[in-house]
Write an enzyme that holds these catalytic residues in place. Structure first.
Site, PDB file in Angstrom:
ATOM      1  N   TRP A 170      -9.986  -7.504   8.626  1.00  0.00           N
ATOM      2  CA  TRP A 170     -10.625  -8.171   9.982  1.00  0.00           C
ATOM      3  C   TRP A 170     -11.332  -9.425   9.291  1.00  0.00           C
ATOM      4  CZ3 TRP A 170     -15.368  -8.420   8.020  1.00  0.00           C
ATOM      5  CH2 TRP A 170     -15.867  -7.659   7.017  1.00  0.00           C
ATOM      6  N   ASN A 171     -11.486  -9.495   8.205  1.00  0.00           N
ATOM      7  CA  ASN A 171     -12.463 -10.432   7.676  1.00  0.00           C
ATOM      8  C   ASN A 171     -11.887 -12.177   8.082  1.00  0.00           C
ATOM      9  OD1 ASN A 171     -10.595 -10.359   5.544  1.00  0.00           O
ATOM     10  ND2 ASN A 171     -12.074 -11.015   4.118  1.00  0.00           N
TER      11      ASN A 171
ATOM     12  N   LYS B 105      -0.096  -3.376  11.199  1.00  0.00           N
ATOM     13  CA  LYS B 105      -1.074  -2.601  11.303  1.00  0.00           C
ATOM     14  C   LYS B 105      -2.364  -3.430  11.151  1.00  0.00           C
ATOM     15  CE  LYS B 105      -4.439   0.631  10.473  1.00  0.00           C
ATOM     16  NZ  LYS B 105      -5.408  -0.109  11.236  1.00  0.00           N
ATOM     17  N   HIS B 106      -2.991  -4.003  12.219  1.00  0.00           N
ATOM     18  CA  HIS B 106      -4.445  -4.786  11.968  1.00  0.00           C
ATOM     19  C   HIS B 106      -5.418  -3.599  11.815  1.00  0.00           C
ATOM     20  CE1 HIS B 106      -6.439  -8.312  11.259  1.00  0.00           C
ATOM     21  NE2 HIS B 106      -5.668  -9.066  11.871  1.00  0.00           N
TER      22      HIS B 106
ATOM     23  N   GLY C  75      -6.955  -5.537   1.662  1.00  0.00           N
ATOM     24  CA  GLY C  75      -8.088  -4.455   2.357  1.00  0.00           C
ATOM     25  C   GLY C  75      -8.840  -4.006   1.115  1.00  0.00           C
ATOM     26  N   SER C  76      -9.181  -2.818   1.346  1.00  0.00           N
ATOM     27  CA  SER C  76     -10.268  -2.150   0.125  1.00  0.00           C
ATOM     28  C   SER C  76      -9.374  -1.515  -0.863  1.00  0.00           C
ATOM     29  CB  SER C  76     -11.245  -1.002   0.736  1.00  0.00           C
ATOM     30  OG  SER C  76     -10.550  -0.101   1.502  1.00  0.00           O
TER      31      SER C  76
ATOM     32  N   GLU D 103      -3.802  -6.950  -2.103  1.00  0.00           N
ATOM     33  CA  GLU D 103      -5.018  -7.870  -2.295  1.00  0.00           C
ATOM     34  C   GLU D 103      -6.149  -7.124  -1.835  1.00  0.00           C
ATOM     35  OE1 GLU D 103      -4.283 -10.943  -3.266  1.00  0.00           O
ATOM     36  OE2 GLU D 103      -2.254 -11.539  -2.776  1.00  0.00           O
ATOM     37  N   LEU D 104      -6.824  -6.958  -2.899  1.00  0.00           N
ATOM     38  CA  LEU D 104      -8.139  -5.932  -2.741  1.00  0.00           C
ATOM     39  C   LEU D 104      -9.329  -6.721  -2.900  1.00  0.00           C
ATOM     40  CD1 LEU D 104      -6.215  -2.880  -4.549  1.00  0.00           C
ATOM     41  CD2 LEU D 104      -6.287  -3.647  -2.092  1.00  0.00           C
TER      42      LEU D 104
ATOM     43  N   CYS E 292     -13.238 -11.710   0.314  1.00  0.00           N
ATOM     44  CA  CYS E 292     -12.909 -11.025  -0.932  1.00  0.00           C
ATOM     45  C   CYS E 292     -13.270 -12.005  -2.071  1.00  0.00           C
ATOM     46  CB  CYS E 292     -11.438 -10.682  -0.988  1.00  0.00           C
ATOM     47  SG  CYS E 292     -10.276 -12.199  -0.496  1.00  0.00           S
TER      48      CYS E 292
ATOM     49  N   GLU F 171     -18.938  -3.827  -4.872  1.00  0.00           N
ATOM     50  CA  GLU F 171     -18.768  -5.228  -4.082  1.00  0.00           C
ATOM     51  C   GLU F 171     -19.480  -5.080  -2.900  1.00  0.00           C
ATOM     52  OE1 GLU F 171     -15.098  -5.374  -1.778  1.00  0.00           O
ATOM     53  OE2 GLU F 171     -15.020  -7.533  -2.024  1.00  0.00           O
TER      54      GLU F 171
END
Ligand code: NAD
Ligand code: SSN
Length: 459
Positions: free
Chosen positions: A131-132, A155-156, A207-208, A229-230, A263, A361
């Site tokens: 969502w960021n 899938k958002h 995401g995470s 992409e974490l 991130c 983080e």
């Protein structure tokens, strides 16, 4: 998983969205696969690039309206939301202008005959997004894959359904046929089912770490490629010869932009001992000058966190850090008596290696300060992280900067600037920050068949 728009400024529910059932999922897969087999994907790419040009024009012409959707749904300051929409338009245009060059056949010299590698689409790509940056994350996947001829199913995140739905409409308005891009409001189990489906050939997740590990494991179990992409715990290093005024201002911005939920935000500030006091004083002044408020009000400089859960997580992390010996230099708690998800701009010092905060983080406006004596200590501390996404380094000595940039274990490093992003630059990390790259020529080659053809001497 609910898909709901809740304004993070006041926690008022704006709208709940209907989720998609397995029949909708099957329709998305059939449409995406049929399109992949059609002339749209297999034929002249100009028809696809035309759609990207149109998408870029549409987004450029509707910046205000789209930016407002972002700000209301996840709390980004309106000026930063405008920048996000403009960046999306730039990415669409970039691939529209350059994809043909990136995907043209590459000749190889060989004793076996005339050889080349050509690039063709591979099928449906399943994208799972956070969502960021609720439009930009989608565009990073859509633009290169649409250009390459892959169909995309997305899938958002559950807290940005309005952005998810709006983006799908924009792609359709730009002329993309059914199946080129489908947004689904689905559960994690449905994502797993989609990844298992033979029509899906690639998986992209931003995401995470936790989500990345689950989704990449599912993809690997079906022998499908994934890009991840974490998270990141990026350094912001200030050497003793740096322009401290500039570094302090840039550092504050690099930590609090998007309320610290980036991130590649600066998270660990590593300062040379000779300038540590001066840096901390100036950096603190910038933090203290921040004004919380409505993200739609252009005088606000620190917006709310994206959700009540995000606020709870950050609050706990700081409490835990302090219990383990960290000192709060400024801030240190949620903003009292406020219906929104506001957290004070916070600076933590005295974090030792046995403090959980050292490796975590913090996804919010919380800066960690470390002081080092020399470059060797700097590199050791920078690399003592499970993450390796981006980072920045402030110095006037470019020879030293080049050497340090090479020694620091990250996917990206900026000198004398906070981490940034541009359509033409590869984006991604190493270690637990993930693998694969988005954007640039590298991004478009992640999900294409790099097929070797050889016309042998016998031909
Ligand atoms: N490297 C990058 O480019 C980048 C960019 C933005 C955010 N991030 C990272 O993302 C994290 C914050 O975002 P978040 O809290 O929304 O992350 P998240 O992992 O909770 O969610 C990201 C997406 O994954 C989905 N998801 C979560 N678990 C899943 C599962 N088991 N199966 C299928 N889907 C699943 C979520 O619903 C959401 O759509 C931070 O760590 C941040 O650093 C990285
Ligand atoms: O949060 C991750 C994306 C940030 C960026 O691309 O600048």
């Amino acid at each position: 998983m609910p898909y709901q728009t809740i304004n993070p400024f006041n926690n008022k529910l704006i709208k709940e969205y209907q989720t998609h059932n397995d029949q909708h999922v099957e329709q998305a897969l059939s449409a995406g696969h049929a399109l992949y087999k059609s002339d749209w994907a297999q034929g002249d790419m100009q028809q696809r690039l035309k759609v990207l040009h149109k998408l870029s024009d549409i987004m450029s012409s509707r910046v205000e309206e789209l930016a407002k959707i972002v700000s209301v749904e996840m709390g980004k300051l309106i000026e930063q939301s405008r920048d996000e929409v403009k960046l999306c338009a730039e990415i669409a245009k970039y691939y529209a202008d350059n994809a043909e060059e990136f995907l043209k056949p590459v000749p190889y010299k060989s004793s076996l005959g005339e050889a080349w590698v050509e690039h063709s689409p591979i099928g449906i790509i399943m994208a799972v997004e956070p969502w960021n940056f609720p439009f930009y994350q989608l565009m990073r996947v859509l633009a290169p894959n649409l250009a390459a001829g892959n169909s995309v199913i997305v899938k958002h995140a559950g807290i940005v359904p309005h952005c998810a739905e709006t983006f799908e409409k924009l792609v359709s308005e730009a002329g993309a046929p059914k199946g080129a891009y489908t947004n689904l409001f689905i559960s994690q189990d449905q994502v797993a089912d989609i990844i298992e489906d033979d029509r899906v050939q690639g998986v992209a997740l931003t995401g995470s770490e936790k989500a990345g590990a689950v989704v990449a494991a599912k993809a690997a179990s079906k022998l499908k490629k994934s890009t991840l992409e974490l998270g990141g715990n990026d350094i912001f290093a200030v050497l003793e010869d740096a322009d401290i005024d500039h570094a302090a201002k840039a550092g504050a911005q690099a930590r609090v932009a998007n309320a610290g939920q980036v991130c590649t935000a600066a998270k660990r500030f590593i300062i040379h001992e000779k300038v540590a006091d001066e840096f901390l004083k100036k950096f603190t002044e910038h933090f203290k000058a921040l004004k919380i408020g409505d993200p739609l009000d252009s005088s606000t400089t620190l917006g709310p966190l994206s959700s009540a859960d995000a606020l709870k997580t950050l609050t706990k992390q700081v409490e835990q850090a302090v219990k383990n010996g960290a000192k709060v230099h400024v801030g240190g708690k949620a903003v009292a008596n406020n219906p929104g998800n506001f957290y004070e701009a916070t600076i933590l010092t005295h974090i030792t290696r046995d403090n959980p905060a050292y490796f975590e983080e913090f996804f919010g406006p919380v800066a960690q300060i470390y002081v080092v004596k020399n470059d060797e200590e700097l590199v050791k501390l920078a690399n003592d992280s499970n993450y390796g996404l981006g980072g920045s380094l402030f110095t006037k000595d470019m020879k030293r900067a080049r050497k340090l940039a090479t020694q620091i274990e990250t996917g990206m490093l900026y000198v004398n600037s906070p981490s940034d992003t541009a359509p033409e630059l590869p984006f991604g990390g190493v270690k637990r920050s993930g693998f694969g790259r988005e954007l640039s020529d590298l991004g478009i080659k992640e999900f294409v068949n790099q097929k070797l053809v050889v016309l042998t001497a016998k031909s």
